[in-house]
Design a protein around this motif. Structure first.
Motif, short mmCIF file in Angstrom:
data_model
loop_
_atom_site.label_atom_id
_atom_site.label_comp_id
_atom_site.label_asym_id
_atom_site.label_seq_id
_atom_site.Cartn_x
_atom_site.Cartn_y
_atom_site.Cartn_z
N LEU A 23 -61.49 -5.06 51.57
CA LEU A 23 -61.03 -5.33 50.21
C LEU A 23 -61.64 -4.33 49.23
O LEU A 23 -60.96 -3.86 48.31
N LEU A 24 -62.90 -3.99 49.41
CA LEU A 24 -63.56 -3.01 48.55
C LEU A 24 -62.89 -1.63 48.68
O LEU A 24 -62.62 -0.97 47.67
N ALA A 26 -59.82 -0.99 49.66
CA ALA A 26 -58.48 -1.07 49.08
C ALA A 26 -58.53 -1.01 47.55
O ALA A 26 -57.71 -0.33 46.93
N LEU A 27 -59.50 -1.65 46.95
CA LEU A 27 -59.66 -1.62 45.50
C LEU A 27 -60.01 -0.21 45.03
O LEU A 27 -59.45 0.29 44.05
N LEU A 28 -60.94 0.45 45.73
CA LEU A 28 -61.31 1.81 45.36
C LEU A 28 -60.14 2.78 45.51
O LEU A 28 -59.94 3.65 44.66
N TRP A 29 -59.34 2.64 46.56
CA TRP A 29 -58.17 3.49 46.76
C TRP A 29 -57.16 3.28 45.62
O TRP A 29 -56.62 4.23 45.08
N THR A 30 -56.93 2.02 45.25
CA THR A 30 -56.00 1.71 44.16
C THR A 30 -56.49 2.29 42.84
O THR A 30 -55.71 2.89 42.09
N LEU A 31 -57.77 2.14 42.55
CA LEU A 31 -58.31 2.69 41.30
C LEU A 31 -58.21 4.21 41.27
O LEU A 31 -57.91 4.80 40.24
N ARG A 32 -58.45 4.86 42.39
CA ARG A 32 -58.34 6.32 42.44
C ARG A 32 -56.90 6.77 42.21
O ARG A 32 -56.64 7.74 41.52
N SER A 39 -49.56 6.11 39.38
CA SER A 39 -49.57 4.66 39.38
C SER A 39 -48.47 4.13 40.29
O SER A 39 -47.37 4.65 40.34
#
Length: 103
Positions: A23-24, A26-32, A39
């Protein structure tokens, strides 16, 4: 009384740890992806988007953006944004670099 960890306890611990790490990531990939301007919620008819970003200092960036099909190079600092060089989106090779033979 058994106070040691069983195989099921270790398995549950490992799977929980893997889920949190997944989950961490995936969140970092999305933010990048969102930071780079690509977007996932981008509309197809959006008139402006960022093609590339280059960081040249702590608060200075050079952006290559596309506006209405035209690429524009923009310098960005903490205080201002400056269009450095506009050029056509499908620019041809400059004439001085082409290998044309004289007639």
């Amino acid at each position: 009384m058994n106070t040691g960890w069983t195989f099921v306890d270790w398995l549950q611990y490992a799977l929980s740890f893997a889920l949190v790490i997944g989950l961490l990531l995936a969140l970092l990939w999305t933010l990048r992806k969102m930071q780079n301007g690509s977007s996932m919620l981008r509309k197809k008819n959006q008139r402006m988007h960022t093609l590339e970003t280059l960081s040249v200092g702590p608060r200075q960036k050079i952006l290559l953006i596309q506006v209405d099909g035209q690429d524009v190079l923009v310098g960005v600092t903490a205080q201002q944004m400056t269009a450095l060089t506009p050029w056509p989106a499908h620019s041809a090779m400059p004439t001085h670099l082409s290998k044309e033979t004289p007639p």
